[in-house]
Write a protein that holds these residues in place. Structure first.
Motif, PDB file in Angstrom:
ATOM      1  N   SER A  16       0.370  -1.373   0.370  1.00  0.00           N
ATOM      2  CA  SER A  16       0.262  -0.228  -0.220  1.00  0.00           C
ATOM      3  C   SER A  16       0.955   1.077  -0.422  1.00  0.00           C
ATOM      4  O   SER A  16       2.195   1.532   0.258  1.00  0.00           O
ATOM      5  N   THR A  17       0.330   2.044  -0.591  1.00  0.00           N
ATOM      6  CA  THR A  17       1.134   3.283  -0.468  1.00  0.00           C
ATOM      7  C   THR A  17       0.174   4.684  -0.501  1.00  0.00           C
ATOM      8  O   THR A  17      -1.380   4.131  -1.155  1.00  0.00           O
ATOM      9  N   HIS A  18       0.118   6.043   0.117  1.00  0.00           N
ATOM     10  CA  HIS A  18      -0.229   6.990  -0.250  1.00  0.00           C
ATOM     11  C   HIS A  18      -0.683   7.924  -1.167  1.00  0.00           C
ATOM     12  O   HIS A  18       0.931   8.299  -1.462  1.00  0.00           O
ATOM     13  N   LEU A  19      -1.225   8.610  -1.675  1.00  0.00           N
ATOM     14  CA  LEU A  19      -1.140   9.549  -2.838  1.00  0.00           C
ATOM     15  C   LEU A  19      -1.831  10.459  -2.644  1.00  0.00           C
ATOM     16  O   LEU A  19      -2.834  10.223  -2.309  1.00  0.00           O
ATOM     17  N   SER A  42      -0.761   4.718 -11.962  1.00  0.00           N
ATOM     18  CA  SER A  42       0.566   4.050 -12.817  1.00  0.00           C
ATOM     19  C   SER A  42       1.619   4.756 -11.544  1.00  0.00           C
ATOM     20  O   SER A  42       2.831   3.450 -11.996  1.00  0.00           O
ATOM     21  N   GLU A  43       1.405   5.579 -11.253  1.00  0.00           N
ATOM     22  CA  GLU A  43       2.415   5.449  -9.719  1.00  0.00           C
ATOM     23  C   GLU A  43       2.487   4.853  -8.876  1.00  0.00           C
ATOM     24  O   GLU A  43       3.596   4.535  -8.633  1.00  0.00           O
ATOM     25  N   ALA A  44       1.314   3.799  -8.337  1.00  0.00           N
ATOM     26  CA  ALA A  44       0.870   3.497  -7.700  1.00  0.00           C
ATOM     27  C   ALA A  44       1.778   2.129  -7.620  1.00  0.00           C
ATOM     28  O   ALA A  44       2.276   1.200  -6.781  1.00  0.00           O
ATOM     29  N   LEU A  49       6.522  -2.141  -7.994  1.00  0.00           N
ATOM     30  CA  LEU A  49       7.570  -2.685  -8.702  1.00  0.00           C
ATOM     31  C   LEU A  49       8.342  -2.652  -7.857  1.00  0.00           C
ATOM     32  O   LEU A  49       9.350  -3.561  -7.165  1.00  0.00           O
ATOM     33  N   PHE A  50       9.051  -1.594  -7.205  1.00  0.00           N
ATOM     34  CA  PHE A  50      10.270  -1.088  -6.656  1.00  0.00           C
ATOM     35  C   PHE A  50      10.526  -1.569  -5.575  1.00  0.00           C
ATOM     36  O   PHE A  50      11.713  -1.671  -5.295  1.00  0.00           O
ATOM     37  N   GLU A  51       8.668  -1.740  -5.097  1.00  0.00           N
ATOM     38  CA  GLU A  51       9.468  -2.430  -3.430  1.00  0.00           C
ATOM     39  C   GLU A  51       9.678  -3.723  -3.326  1.00  0.00           C
ATOM     40  O   GLU A  51       9.984  -4.004  -2.121  1.00  0.00           O
ATOM     41  N   PHE A  52       9.311  -4.352  -4.267  1.00  0.00           N
ATOM     42  CA  PHE A  52       9.363  -5.921  -4.480  1.00  0.00           C
ATOM     43  C   PHE A  52      10.750  -5.961  -5.405  1.00  0.00           C
ATOM     44  O   PHE A  52      11.054  -7.097  -6.061  1.00  0.00           O
ATOM     45  N   GLY A  53      12.145  -4.730  -5.654  1.00  0.00           N
ATOM     46  CA  GLY A  53      12.943  -4.712  -6.595  1.00  0.00           C
ATOM     47  C   GLY A  53      12.121  -5.154  -8.111  1.00  0.00           C
ATOM     48  O   GLY A  53      13.446  -6.373  -8.817  1.00  0.00           O
ATOM     49  N   GLU A  86      -4.077   0.113  -2.174  1.00  0.00           N
ATOM     50  CA  GLU A  86      -3.842  -1.298  -2.214  1.00  0.00           C
ATOM     51  C   GLU A  86      -3.970  -2.015  -3.248  1.00  0.00           C
ATOM     52  O   GLU A  86      -4.688  -1.808  -4.359  1.00  0.00           O
ATOM     53  N   VAL A  87      -1.869  -2.292  -3.464  1.00  0.00           N
ATOM     54  CA  VAL A  87      -1.871  -3.017  -4.314  1.00  0.00           C
ATOM     55  C   VAL A  87      -1.848  -4.143  -4.489  1.00  0.00           C
ATOM     56  O   VAL A  87      -1.080  -5.006  -3.464  1.00  0.00           O
TER      57      VAL A  87
END
Length: 147
Positions: A16-19, A42-44, A49-53, A86-87
């Motif tokens: 999850s991330t906040h925007l 797209s940003e989320a 993807l970045f968080e999971f490398g 939430e992704v």
């Protein structure tokens, strides 16, 4: 015309991330515009993807491309609203799968939108779809597979 319905299993969200909705994201009707929501999705996705490398464009020329996007809107969002994205991932196949999104406004608990983005792995040097790399598959071991 039949309406699109998106429902995803609760247990498939793994990030999850906040925007925050910017003033420039607001349309003529004074709420978050469709084009801006797509940019936020797209940003989320990129943060997930970045968080999971996972790089969307790897050095070996193989990356991820979006094949489709479906979004359903449930409530308006306005300038300065903080939204929770939430992704998750689901429905893997030989070449890719779906990235899913549940977008809520934590201030009042409102469901703002649901979205699903299909993706495949693509070899940019050869301009063709390629099978999902084993490393990606192993990153998400509990994801369901479609034949």
């Amino acid at each position: 015309m039949a309406r699109l319905t998106l429902n995803f299993p609760e247990d498939q969200y793994c990030y999850s991330t906040h925007l925050t909705v910017r003033v420039t994201d607001i349309n003529g009707a004074n709420h978050l515009g469709n084009d801006s929501m797509i940019s936020m999705i797209s940003e989320a996705r990129a943060r997930f993807l970045f968080e999971f490398g996972i790089s969307e464009t790897a050095e070996d020329g193989i990356g991820i491309i979006v094949t489709d996007l479906a979004t359903t809107y449930r409530a308006e969002a306005h300038a300065r609203d903080q939204l929770l994205f939430e992704v998750g991932v689901m429905d893997f196949n030989k070449y890719g799968g779906d990235i899913t999104f549940r977008i809520t406004r934590p201030a009042d608990g409102k469901l703002v939108a649901m979205a699903k983005s299909g993706f495949v792995f693509f070899n940019y040097q050869e301009s063709r779809v390629v099978p999902m790399p084993e490393g990606f598959r192993q990153t998400f071991p509990g994801v369901n597979w479609l034949d």
